[in-house]
Each structure stands twice: as structure tokens, then as C-alpha cells.
Design a protein around this motif. Structure first.
Motif, PDB file in Angstrom:
ATOM      1  N   VAL A 277      33.353 -15.263  -8.745  1.00  0.00           N
ATOM      2  CA  VAL A 277      32.289 -16.121  -9.282  1.00  0.00           C
ATOM      3  C   VAL A 277      30.955 -15.771  -8.644  1.00  0.00           C
ATOM      4  O   VAL A 277      29.929 -15.639  -9.324  1.00  0.00           O
ATOM      5  CB  VAL A 277      32.641 -17.606  -9.036  1.00  0.00           C
ATOM      6  N   MET A 278      30.957 -15.580  -7.309  1.00  0.00           N
ATOM      7  CA  MET A 278      29.721 -15.227  -6.619  1.00  0.00           C
ATOM      8  C   MET A 278      29.187 -13.889  -7.126  1.00  0.00           C
ATOM      9  O   MET A 278      27.984 -13.716  -7.345  1.00  0.00           O
ATOM     10  CB  MET A 278      29.974 -15.144  -5.110  1.00  0.00           C
ATOM     11  N   LEU A 279      30.101 -12.934  -7.342  1.00  0.00           N
ATOM     12  CA  LEU A 279      29.663 -11.629  -7.844  1.00  0.00           C
ATOM     13  C   LEU A 279      29.115 -11.751  -9.258  1.00  0.00           C
ATOM     14  O   LEU A 279      28.156 -11.055  -9.626  1.00  0.00           O
ATOM     15  CB  LEU A 279      30.839 -10.644  -7.805  1.00  0.00           C
ATOM     16  N   MET A 280      29.701 -12.652 -10.058  1.00  0.00           N
ATOM     17  CA  MET A 280      29.166 -12.860 -11.408  1.00  0.00           C
ATOM     18  C   MET A 280      27.742 -13.398 -11.344  1.00  0.00           C
ATOM     19  O   MET A 280      26.891 -13.043 -12.163  1.00  0.00           O
ATOM     20  CB  MET A 280      30.048 -13.850 -12.186  1.00  0.00           C
ATOM     21  N   GLY A 281      27.491 -14.276 -10.357  1.00  0.00           N
ATOM     22  CA  GLY A 281      26.124 -14.769 -10.171  1.00  0.00           C
ATOM     23  C   GLY A 281      25.171 -13.632  -9.856  1.00  0.00           C
ATOM     24  O   GLY A 281      24.078 -13.546 -10.425  1.00  0.00           O
ATOM     25  N   ILE A 282      25.608 -12.732  -8.968  1.00  0.00           N
ATOM     26  CA  ILE A 282      24.785 -11.567  -8.625  1.00  0.00           C
ATOM     27  C   ILE A 282      24.574 -10.694  -9.863  1.00  0.00           C
ATOM     28  O   ILE A 282      23.469 -10.214 -10.128  1.00  0.00           O
ATOM     29  CB  ILE A 282      25.450 -10.767  -7.495  1.00  0.00           C
ATOM     30  N   PHE A 283      25.642 -10.531 -10.638  1.00  0.00           N
ATOM     31  CA  PHE A 283      25.571  -9.743 -11.881  1.00  0.00           C
ATOM     32  C   PHE A 283      24.495 -10.317 -12.803  1.00  0.00           C
ATOM     33  O   PHE A 283      23.654  -9.583 -13.330  1.00  0.00           O
ATOM     34  CB  PHE A 283      26.949  -9.768 -12.561  1.00  0.00           C
ATOM     35  N   SER A 284      24.509 -11.645 -12.985  1.00  0.00           N
ATOM     36  CA  SER A 284      23.525 -12.280 -13.867  1.00  0.00           C
ATOM     37  C   SER A 284      22.111 -12.094 -13.342  1.00  0.00           C
ATOM     38  O   SER A 284      21.186 -11.851 -14.121  1.00  0.00           O
ATOM     39  CB  SER A 284      23.819 -13.768 -13.989  1.00  0.00           C
ATOM     40  N   LEU A 285      21.951 -12.203 -12.033  1.00  0.00           N
ATOM     41  CA  LEU A 285      20.622 -12.055 -11.456  1.00  0.00           C
ATOM     42  C   LEU A 285      20.105 -10.627 -11.658  1.00  0.00           C
ATOM     43  O   LEU A 285      18.935 -10.407 -12.021  1.00  0.00           O
ATOM     44  CB  LEU A 285      20.672 -12.395  -9.972  1.00  0.00           C
ATOM     45  N   LEU A 286      20.992  -9.633 -11.465  1.00  0.00           N
ATOM     46  CA  LEU A 286      20.614  -8.242 -11.719  1.00  0.00           C
ATOM     47  C   LEU A 286      20.253  -8.056 -13.187  1.00  0.00           C
ATOM     48  O   LEU A 286      19.278  -7.388 -13.539  1.00  0.00           O
ATOM     49  CB  LEU A 286      21.761  -7.315 -11.346  1.00  0.00           C
ATOM     50  N   MET A 287      21.054  -8.667 -14.058  1.00  0.00           N
ATOM     51  CA  MET A 287      20.822  -8.567 -15.502  1.00  0.00           C
ATOM     52  C   MET A 287      19.455  -9.159 -15.845  1.00  0.00           C
ATOM     53  O   MET A 287      18.709  -8.588 -16.654  1.00  0.00           O
ATOM     54  CB  MET A 287      21.934  -9.345 -16.204  1.00  0.00           C
ATOM     55  N   ALA A 288      19.134 -10.308 -15.215  1.00  0.00           N
ATOM     56  CA  ALA A 288      17.834 -10.942 -15.465  1.00  0.00           C
ATOM     57  C   ALA A 288      16.705  -9.990 -15.071  1.00  0.00           C
ATOM     58  O   ALA A 288      15.710  -9.853 -15.780  1.00  0.00           O
ATOM     59  CB  ALA A 288      17.731 -12.249 -14.685  1.00  0.00           C
ATOM     60  N   THR A 289      16.888  -9.288 -13.932  1.00  0.00           N
ATOM     61  CA  THR A 289      15.860  -8.340 -13.500  1.00  0.00           C
ATOM     62  C   THR A 289      15.726  -7.203 -14.504  1.00  0.00           C
ATOM     63  O   THR A 289      14.620  -6.762 -14.810  1.00  0.00           O
ATOM     64  CB  THR A 289      16.212  -7.789 -12.110  1.00  0.00           C
ATOM     65  N   VAL A 290      16.875  -6.722 -15.018  1.00  0.00           N
ATOM     66  CA  VAL A 290      16.831  -5.651 -16.017  1.00  0.00           C
ATOM     67  C   VAL A 290      16.073  -6.116 -17.249  1.00  0.00           C
ATOM     68  O   VAL A 290      15.193  -5.415 -17.777  1.00  0.00           O
ATOM     69  CB  VAL A 290      18.253  -5.189 -16.395  1.00  0.00           C
ATOM     70  N   PHE A 291      16.382  -7.336 -17.702  1.00  0.00           N
ATOM     71  CA  PHE A 291      15.671  -7.893 -18.860  1.00  0.00           C
ATOM     72  C   PHE A 291      14.177  -7.955 -18.575  1.00  0.00           C
ATOM     73  O   PHE A 291      13.352  -7.675 -19.449  1.00  0.00           O
ATOM     74  CB  PHE A 291      16.176  -9.299 -19.180  1.00  0.00           C
ATOM     75  N   PHE A 292      13.845  -8.329 -17.333  1.00  0.00           N
ATOM     76  CA  PHE A 292      12.422  -8.495 -17.010  1.00  0.00           C
ATOM     77  C   PHE A 292      11.694  -7.162 -17.054  1.00  0.00           C
ATOM     78  O   PHE A 292      10.577  -7.086 -17.574  1.00  0.00           O
ATOM     79  CB  PHE A 292      12.257  -9.151 -15.644  1.00  0.00           C
ATOM     80  N   ILE A 293      12.321  -6.100 -16.530  1.00  0.00           N
ATOM     81  CA  ILE A 293      11.599  -4.832 -16.570  1.00  0.00           C
ATOM     82  C   ILE A 293      11.610  -4.243 -17.971  1.00  0.00           C
ATOM     83  O   ILE A 293      10.860  -3.326 -18.260  1.00  0.00           O
ATOM     84  CB  ILE A 293      12.099  -3.793 -15.534  1.00  0.00           C
ATOM     85  N   LEU A 294      12.438  -4.789 -18.880  1.00  0.00           N
ATOM     86  CA  LEU A 294      12.330  -4.408 -20.291  1.00  0.00           C
ATOM     87  C   LEU A 294      11.323  -5.295 -21.024  1.00  0.00           C
ATOM     88  O   LEU A 294      11.270  -5.306 -22.254  1.00  0.00           O
ATOM     89  CB  LEU A 294      13.695  -4.522 -20.963  1.00  0.00           C
ATOM     90  N   ASP A 295      10.537  -6.100 -20.266  1.00  0.00           N
ATOM     91  CA  ASP A 295       9.515  -6.989 -20.824  1.00  0.00           C
ATOM     92  C   ASP A 295      10.092  -8.125 -21.657  1.00  0.00           C
ATOM     93  O   ASP A 295       9.403  -8.677 -22.507  1.00  0.00           O
ATOM     94  CB  ASP A 295       8.492  -6.212 -21.677  1.00  0.00           C
ATOM     95  N   ALA A 296      11.368  -8.467 -21.448  1.00  0.00           N
ATOM     96  CA  ALA A 296      11.943  -9.595 -22.165  1.00  0.00           C
ATOM     97  C   ALA A 296      11.988 -10.786 -21.220  1.00  0.00           C
ATOM     98  O   ALA A 296      13.042 -11.205 -20.751  1.00  0.00           O
ATOM     99  CB  ALA A 296      13.335  -9.253 -22.675  1.00  0.00           C
ATOM    100  N   ALA A 297      10.789 -11.340 -20.923  1.00  0.00           N
ATOM    101  CA  ALA A 297      10.702 -12.370 -19.881  1.00  0.00           C
ATOM    102  C   ALA A 297      11.447 -13.634 -20.281  1.00  0.00           C
ATOM    103  O   ALA A 297      12.057 -14.285 -19.432  1.00  0.00           O
ATOM    104  CB  ALA A 297       9.240 -12.679 -19.587  1.00  0.00           C
ATOM    105  N   ASP A 298      11.423 -13.979 -21.579  1.00  0.00           N
ATOM    106  CA  ASP A 298      12.109 -15.205 -22.016  1.00  0.00           C
ATOM    107  C   ASP A 298      13.606 -15.110 -21.767  1.00  0.00           C
ATOM    108  O   ASP A 298      14.230 -16.036 -21.257  1.00  0.00           O
ATOM    109  CB  ASP A 298      11.863 -15.433 -23.501  1.00  0.00           C
TER     110      ASP A 298
END
Lengths: 107, 330
Positions: free
Chosen positions: B30-51
Motif C-alpha cells: 500500500v505504501m509503495l502504491m502511494g509512492i507510485f501515485s505520487l511519481l505518476m502525479a509528477t509525470v503528469f505534471f511535467i506533461l503539463d497536465a496539472a489538473d
């Protein structure tokens, strides 16, 4: 003036990165839970202050600098609290810090 | 530089995913899934998909980790050993990966202006949003107005999911699992006797809720909207419940109010559509809501975003409380 601020900001960023890096190594290498937590909290504390301080200097007098300061305040409140909560939870579940403890790695 | 960072993040994503599959301890997973989501959010952000990044960070890393932990408190944290060999699943994964890798060769390159997604309706959205709605965040315009039907559907998915989870969890408790370890704290008291988390939490909760309201009502101008705001406010309330105990949190927002928020939010969204019809437009056509079509659009989007926010916040909190109630029974 800009050069001075730039150099200062880079010094802060590099120092912060070094602290975060050391914190990471410590989290992986230290033998027991509490010592690892001590290393990890290095990242929250001095690492955050130095890196965000460096970024604020990069941003100058802008809205971004204010936002970075807000993030800094937030992280300085939550980071140590999280470390405390973690240590407290470990203590409550019966993990006592002992002197000359046998390391988990060597066991 | 951004490409290098993206490659670094994607590598970390793959490593995290492998670690999630490998570990036998579900708490670690579960903790690793949280880290996964946070990394994914960063990836989305650098793709300019801030929402999307905001949603992923609030829902993926925040709330779903919380709900997974609530589930683990009921079920225990060790994975049952599987009797079947890993061969079949390994084969399926290998074939699927080969197909997907093959499909990527047909994909347009990142940011290719000739890609179908840039050629189809996207230019029209970009061109018409300032004209029809007069605000800068095109994502909100697409989500709330141009594709309002889809978002209405999503809100009803949230409603349905909430009904389903509450239905399952409110069934009578089964036999208590003797193997599942109990965390040695009384859940109903919360962390009331812990001074430091309580003081810091009390300091932060108002700001978390305030930030949620900002994300809610500023969604037309900056990244955000009902989904993200609902998740952030729910996170603030869950923090309150953890610190002050379930009883106190339910006193502030009782379960009946939360269910009212879910149903009311979905209804509010639908009613905006019906009112539009009554005023002579199409379903979910906000232009007729005011004498000026642009301000009509803005009013409509504001109201349906409130509906979305209410529904999401209510659903997440209702599910959280249902888990907690189940735990104190079992």
C-alpha cells in the motif's frame, strides 16, 4: 548582485542536496528503526530548508517565492510531526530503543 | 533536461510497480502504491497536465492509500500464498506487454502536432473556450461544459460506488479473523492523548479545507475543480477523524449528512441540466441559464462543480466512516 544571489542560491541547493543524499544513505544503511528514522528526518528538516531556501533565492520577489515559503512552513510543520508519529507508533507497538542493540541486518 | 527527468521518473515507476508485485507484506504494498501515485502525479505534471496531477496526488496518493489502510486494518497485512504457479499470469503479462510494445510503434511521438488528438476537436475547444466561457482553464471548460455528459456520468459512478461500498460494509460482521493483527490503539479515541499531532493537525486542518475551497472555486482559472477539491476537503476531515476520534468527526458531519451530500451533489448536477431544459435549451446547456450566454456558462459550470465537489467529498468520507465503523464492530 545577481551573481552573488545566484552563487548563494546554488550553495544552498547543493548543501541541501548533500543533506538529502546523506539522509537517504542513512535511511538505507543504519541498523535499527530509530536510527533510520533519525537519518530520514534529516531530509525533512535541514534538507527542506536549504533546498527551498535556494529556490526562493532563484525565484526572487515573486509570487512563486511566497508559495515556496508557504510550502516550507507546511513541510516544517508536517515533517517532524510525521517523524514523531512514526517513532511514537513504533514505541507503542513495543519497539524499544536499546543501547548496544543487535542490528537488524546482522541478525 | 525535462526528458531526462521524465525517463528517471518512469524508471522509478517501473521499479515501484515491480516492488509492489514482489512484496508479500500488503502494508508495504500500500505504501509503495502511494509512492507510485505520487511519481505518476509528477509525470503528469511535467506533461503539463496539472489538473490530472492534482487529482492523482489527492486521490491516488492520499485518499486511496488511506482507504487501503482502513481495509488492511480489517483484513490483516499478509498476502495469502497462492497455490497456482506464476506461469499462467506470467505468460499473460508477457503477451500483453509484447502487444502493447508493438502498439507503441504506431503511436505518434509526444507533442506531435499531426497526432489525431491534436487534430480532432482539441483545436476547437482551445479556440472556443475564451469565446464561449471567458476563462483560461480549458480543462475545466471541457470537463464541465463541452463534455458535461461524461462528467455527469462520472458523478453517478461515484454515487453508485459509494452505494455499493456502503451496502457491502453495512452487512453484518462475519466471524472475526483471529489471525489479523489489531493495532493496539482504541480507534474511537483517535490520537487525542498525543499532543504534538493534535496541535499540528488543528493548525493545518483549516488551511487544508481552505485550500480545498480555493481549488473548488478557482477551478476555472487554475488547475482544479470539484473532484480535486472534494478529495482535499475529505482528506482534511479524515485527518480530523484520526486526531479527534470517529465519534467527534461523526458529530461534526454525521453519516446522514454525508450521504445527503453524495445524493445532493449528483442531483444538483442533474438539476442544472433539467433547469436548462425548462429554460428552453438542451440538457446541460448552460448558455440559457442567464440572459448573457457567457455568464450563463460560468454560472452553470460553477454550480455543477459544487455538485461534483459535494458528491466526491461525501462519498469518500462516507466510505471512510463505514470502514471505521466496521472495524469497531468487528
Amino acid at each position: 548582485m545577481t551573481t552573488v544571489i545566484d552563487i548563494l542560491s546554488w550553495v544552498l541547493l547543493l548543501a541541501g542536496s548533500i543533506f538529502v543524499f546523506i539522509g537517504g544513505i542513512g535511511t538505507l544503511r543504519f541498523p535499527t528503526f530509530y536510527t533510520r528514522l533519525h537519518a530520514a528526518s534529516l531530509t525533512d528538516g535541514i534538507g527542506t530548508i536549504l533546498i527551498l531556501g535556494g529556490l526562493v533565492l532563484q525565484a526572487g520577489w515573486t509570487l512563486a517565492a511566497f508559495k515556496l515559503l508557504a510550502i516550507l512552513v507546511f513541510l516544517l510543520l508536517t515533517g517532524p510531526t510525521a517523524a514523531y508519529a512514526l517513532a511514537n507508533a513504533a514505541d507503542m507497538s513495543g519497539m524499544k530503543p536499546e543501547e548496544n542493540e543487535v542490528s537488524e541486518v546482522e541478525k | 533536461m525535462v526528458t531526462l527527468f521524465a525517463v528517471f521518473l518512469l524508471t522509478l515507476l517501473v521499479l515501484t510497480a515491480i516492488a509492489v508485485v514482489q512484496t508479500k507484506n500488503l502494508f508495504v504494498a500500500v505504501m509503495l502504491m502511494g509512492i507510485f501515485s505520487l511519481l505518476m502525479a509528477t509525470v503528469f505534471f511535467i506533461l503539463d497536465a496539472a489538473d490530472v496531477a492534482l487529482t492523482e496526488a489527492a486521490v491516488g496518493a492520499g485518499i486511496s492509500t488511506m482507504l487501503f489502510l482502513a481495509t488492511l486494518a480489517l483484513t490483516g497485512e499478509h498476502e495469502k500464498p497462492s497455490k497456482k504457479g506464476p506461469w499462467i499470469s506470467g505468460l499473460v503479462v508477457a503477451i500483453t506487454s509484447l502487444i502493447l510494445i508493438d502498439a507503441t510503434f504506431e503511436q505518434p511521438y509526444l507533442g506531435d502536432p499531426m497526432a489525431p488528438v491534436q487534430q480532432h476537436v482539441a483545436p476547437w475547444y482551445l479556440e472556443m473556450t475564451p469565446e464561449l466561457m471567458d476563462f483560461p482553464n480549458v480543462v475545466t471548460a471541457v470537463l464541465a461544459s463541452f463534455r458535461g455528459y461524461d462528467t455527469l456520468g462520472e458523478v453517478f459512478v461515484v454515487l453508485t460506488a459509494c452505494i455499493g461500498v456502503l451496502f457491502i460494509l453495512s452487512a453484518g460482521p462475519g466471524a472475526p479473523n483471529p489471525k489479523s493483527p489489531r493495532i493496539p490503539t482504541a480507534p474511537s479515541v483517535g490520537l487525542r492523548h498525543h499532543l504534538i499531532p493534535r496541535v499540528v493537525g488543528k493548525l493545518l486542518i483549516p488551511f487544508i479545507v481552505l485550500f480545498g475551497l480555493y481549488v473548488q472555486f478557482h477551478g476555472e482559472y487554475s488547475p482544479g475543480g470539484g473532484f480535486q477539491a472534494g478529495a482535499i476537503i475529505a482528506a482534511g476531515m479524515i485527518l480530523y477523524a484520526l486526531l479527534e476520534g470517529e465519534k467527534q468527526a461523526l458529530k461534526v458531519l454525521p453519516q446522514s449528512v454525508l450521504i445527503g451530500m453524495v445524493v445532493g451533489g449528483a442531483m444538483l448536477y442533474g438539476m442544472v441540466g433539467v433547469v436548462g431544459m425548462l429554460m428552453g435549451g438542451n440538457f446541460l446547456d448552460y448558455s440559457v441559464l442567464s440572459s448573457n450566454p457567457v455568464s450563463g456558462q460560468q454560472i452553470g459550470i460553477l454550480i455543477i462543480e459544487i455538485g461534483v465537489g459535494l458528491a466526491v467529498c461525501g462519498a469518500l468520507l462516507a466510505i471512510f466512516h463505514a470502514f471505521a465503523a466496521r472495524r469497531s464492530v468487528g
